[in-house]
Design a protein around this motif. Structure first.
Motif, PDB file in Angstrom:
ATOM      1  N   PHE A 198      57.386  38.105  39.766  1.00 19.15           N
ATOM      2  CA  PHE A 198      56.239  37.565  39.036  1.00 19.15           C
ATOM      3  C   PHE A 198      55.297  36.843  39.994  1.00 19.15           C
ATOM      4  O   PHE A 198      55.719  36.335  41.033  1.00 19.15           O
ATOM      5  CB  PHE A 198      56.708  36.558  37.973  1.00 19.15           C
ATOM      6  N   ALA A 199      54.015  36.792  39.624  1.00 22.03           N
ATOM      7  CA  ALA A 199      53.048  35.985  40.384  1.00 22.03           C
ATOM      8  C   ALA A 199      51.914  35.614  39.446  1.00 22.03           C
ATOM      9  O   ALA A 199      51.715  36.246  38.399  1.00 22.03           O
ATOM     10  CB  ALA A 199      52.515  36.761  41.589  1.00 22.03           C
ATOM     11  N   LEU A 200      51.158  34.598  39.830  1.00 23.32           N
ATOM     12  CA  LEU A 200      49.986  34.217  39.036  1.00 23.32           C
ATOM     13  C   LEU A 200      48.811  33.987  39.967  1.00 23.32           C
ATOM     14  O   LEU A 200      48.978  33.798  41.180  1.00 23.32           O
ATOM     15  CB  LEU A 200      50.268  32.965  38.188  1.00 23.32           C
ATOM     16  N   ASN A 333      43.712  49.868  52.274  1.00 20.27           N
ATOM     17  CA  ASN A 333      44.229  48.510  52.470  1.00 20.27           C
ATOM     18  C   ASN A 333      45.304  48.190  51.426  1.00 20.27           C
ATOM     19  O   ASN A 333      46.466  48.439  51.667  1.00 20.27           O
ATOM     20  CB  ASN A 333      43.095  47.493  52.460  1.00 20.27           C
ATOM     21  N   ASN A 334      44.900  47.679  50.281  1.00 17.19           N
ATOM     22  CA  ASN A 334      45.886  47.384  49.237  1.00 17.19           C
ATOM     23  C   ASN A 334      45.955  48.518  48.229  1.00 17.19           C
ATOM     24  O   ASN A 334      44.917  49.013  47.808  1.00 17.19           O
ATOM     25  CB  ASN A 334      45.477  46.138  48.437  1.00 17.19           C
ATOM     26  N   PRO A 335      47.161  48.885  47.799  1.00 18.37           N
ATOM     27  CA  PRO A 335      47.223  49.792  46.641  1.00 18.37           C
ATOM     28  C   PRO A 335      46.809  49.045  45.370  1.00 18.37           C
ATOM     29  O   PRO A 335      46.645  47.817  45.390  1.00 18.37           O
ATOM     30  CB  PRO A 335      48.700  50.190  46.585  1.00 18.37           C
ATOM     31  N   ALA A 336      46.662  49.787  44.260  1.00 14.39           N
ATOM     32  CA  ALA A 336      46.357  49.128  42.981  1.00 14.39           C
ATOM     33  C   ALA A 336      47.573  48.292  42.555  1.00 14.39           C
ATOM     34  O   ALA A 336      48.715  48.670  42.802  1.00 14.39           O
ATOM     35  CB  ALA A 336      46.040  50.174  41.928  1.00 14.39           C
ATOM     36  N   THR A 337      47.288  47.144  41.942  1.00 16.95           N
ATOM     37  CA  THR A 337      48.371  46.322  41.393  1.00 16.95           C
ATOM     38  C   THR A 337      48.641  46.795  39.966  1.00 16.95           C
ATOM     39  O   THR A 337      47.784  46.646  39.089  1.00 16.95           O
ATOM     40  CB  THR A 337      47.976  44.828  41.385  1.00 16.95           C
ATOM     41  N   ILE A 338      49.805  47.386  39.775  1.00 16.68           N
ATOM     42  CA  ILE A 338      50.153  47.930  38.461  1.00 16.68           C
ATOM     43  C   ILE A 338      51.236  47.042  37.842  1.00 16.68           C
ATOM     44  O   ILE A 338      52.345  46.952  38.375  1.00 16.68           O
ATOM     45  CB  ILE A 338      50.696  49.381  38.570  1.00 16.68           C
ATOM     46  N   ASN A 339      50.889  46.394  36.762  1.00 19.26           N
ATOM     47  CA  ASN A 339      51.902  45.618  36.051  1.00 19.26           C
ATOM     48  C   ASN A 339      52.829  46.572  35.308  1.00 19.26           C
ATOM     49  O   ASN A 339      52.357  47.443  34.572  1.00 19.26           O
ATOM     50  CB  ASN A 339      51.248  44.651  35.056  1.00 19.26           C
ATOM     51  N   GLY A 381      56.961  44.520  38.595  1.00 16.34           N
ATOM     52  CA  GLY A 381      56.169  43.316  38.830  1.00 16.34           C
ATOM     53  C   GLY A 381      55.284  42.976  37.645  1.00 16.34           C
ATOM     54  O   GLY A 381      54.863  43.858  36.895  1.00 16.34           O
ATOM     55  N   PHE A 382      55.034  41.689  37.495  1.00 20.91           N
ATOM     56  CA  PHE A 382      54.098  41.238  36.452  1.00 20.91           C
ATOM     57  C   PHE A 382      53.263  40.110  37.035  1.00 20.91           C
ATOM     58  O   PHE A 382      53.785  39.095  37.495  1.00 20.91           O
ATOM     59  CB  PHE A 382      54.849  40.750  35.208  1.00 20.91           C
TER      60      PHE A 382
END
Ligand SMILES: [Zn+2]
Ligand SMILES: [Zn+2]
Length: 436
Positions: A198-200, A333-339, A381-382
């Protein structure tokens, strides 16, 4: 889909409703006073001493010392400055992780916070101010607060908690590596491997008390490109002798815009921004080359591949038509962040327990990027957003000199993140990683 503007335009009704809902719907006890006080003190220290990406030496020392004192097993220097801390509870159970980022930005802070930064440093040969203009001071102190709360409950914890404090989320300096990707390579998610992470992130469009999330795609893949068009120089009065790279660049920039308008499915999301164009030295000289740099943002791998392919094809066709040549570099660079959707479905009611159901907002994804994406590729991940706007104050935008996250968000951050981690250990949900 939520209309964010409408939400923030009703501060009075919302603030009044908040108190009511807090009493009715929050089933979690409030955050321990001593822990909250300490977390806010950490926030002030970290905010006042911001450090740029891959330079978070003192922040990491503060984090590691605090976690060691709480009884965590602490590993420092993961991915340059990252800190990984593990707390094994008194009872058996799953392993769950949370991540906070620690780095600041080359921004000169302009707000009225009594603990604002006056730090200056050298960045790419320039003297710049340094500030926590993306709220990573809040994320770090919230996760330290969570760490303290969990340590107090260690004997009754059914499982293991892994806390990851990461440097260089904003991207390492040119020529260096860092961030989530490097931490992963250096084992941040190994021994023990968590079953979920998890992250915020601070979010100025939400008020303190509110949290937001997107199930599925949450942040875009961020790619970077660099194009050099090679023509032939000439006197500005004799264009027939040139292969003018400025005219070629103009045609390419205009044509690229049609990729989003005419090649990408209108129901998919894509951004193509040329952020830099450089060429020429004098008004009456046609230069030899023009350089363009920019970014592409997408939420799916298919669209990402389409964007790169069409950019290359158009560039080849247009430069050929203008009798010029080119070099084109395209870097992911970064991939998409998929929850993870199953994890999001599990998490939302637990967030509601922590902050009240009316304060949990489903938000559309953004085309910004976040390197938490690398962690979420490995385990479910969320990633959710924490409201940091206090009504009646000027919050400013992320990455701007006037960004000002309010201290009162820290209690909500600790409440929501510790709520998720404790609920995870308690309920032991079975969540499978999404494919690819
Ligand atoms: Zn940022
Ligand atoms: Zn950030």
């Amino acid at each position: 889909m939520l209309n964010i503007r409408r939400l923030v335009s009703l501060p009075v009704i919302h603030a009044a409703g908040f108190l009511l809902i807090q009493q009715e719907a929050c089933s979690m006890p409030p955050v321990d006073d001593a822990v909250l006080k300490q977390a806010i003190a950490w926030r002030h220290t970290i905010h006042q001493h911001p450090e740029l990406s891959n330079r978070e030496v003192h922040t990491a020392q503060l984090v590691a010392a605090a976690l060691t004192e709480m009884g965590y097993v602490v590993h420092s220097g993961i991915g340059h400055t990252g800190v990984v801390a593990v707390l094994q509870g008194g009872k058996p159970g799953p392993v769950v992780a949370a991540r906070a980022d620690m780095d600041a930005l080359p921004v000169t802070e302009q707000n009225d916070l009594p603990f604002r930064s006056v730090v200056k440093t050298d960045y790419l040969g320039q003297q710049v101010g340094v500030a926590h203009a993306c709220g990573h001071d809040i994320h770090t102190s919230v996760l330290l607060g969570v760490a303290a709360l969990l340590a107090k409950q260690r004997p009754s914890l059914a499982g293991t908690v892994k806390l990851i404090f990461q440097g260089a989320e904003e991207g390492p300096p040119p020529g260096e590596r860092g961030g989530a990707e490097l931490m992963l390579e250096q084992g941040a998610l190994d021994n023990p491997r968590p079953q979920a992470i998890f992250a915020l992130h601070s979010f100025p469009d939400l008020q303190v008390g509110e949290v937001g999330y997107s199930a599925g795609p949450a942040f875009a893949a961020s790619d970077q490109f660099s194009l050099t068009i090679k023509g032939r120089p000439a006197h500005g009065a004799y264009p027939q002798l040139s292969r003018d790279p400025i005219v070629t660049a103009a045609a390419i920039v205009s044509s690229w815009q049609s990729i989003v308008a005419r090649n990408v499915n209108p129901l998919d999301e894509a951004v193509l921004t040329v952020g830099m164009i450089r060429g020429g030295t004098r008004y009456n000289i046609i230069p030899a080359t023009v350089e363009l740099q920019g970014t592409v943002r997408t939420l799916s791998g298919d669209v990402q591949a389409l964007m790169e392919r069409r950019m290359r094809d158009m560039t080849a066709g247009i430069t050929a038509a203008y009798d010029s040549t080119f070099t084109f570099e395209y870097q992911k660079n970064n991939p998409a962040t998929i929850n993870n959707i199953a994890l999001a479905n599990w998490a939302v009611p637990h967030l509601a327990e922590a902050v009240g159901s009316a304060h949990v907002k489903e938000l559309p994804p953004t085309m910004g990027a976040e390197d938490f994406a690398f962690f979420a590729q490995v385990v479910p991940g969320f990633y959710f957003r924490l409201g940091v706007h206090k009504p009646g104050t000027e919050t400013g935008g992320l990455h701007t000199p006037t960004f000002r996250g309010d201290d009162s968000a820290i209690a909500i951050g600790i409440q929501s993140m510790s709520g998720l981690l404790l609920s995870y250990l308690h309920t032991k949900p079975t969540v499978r990683q999404h494919p690819g």
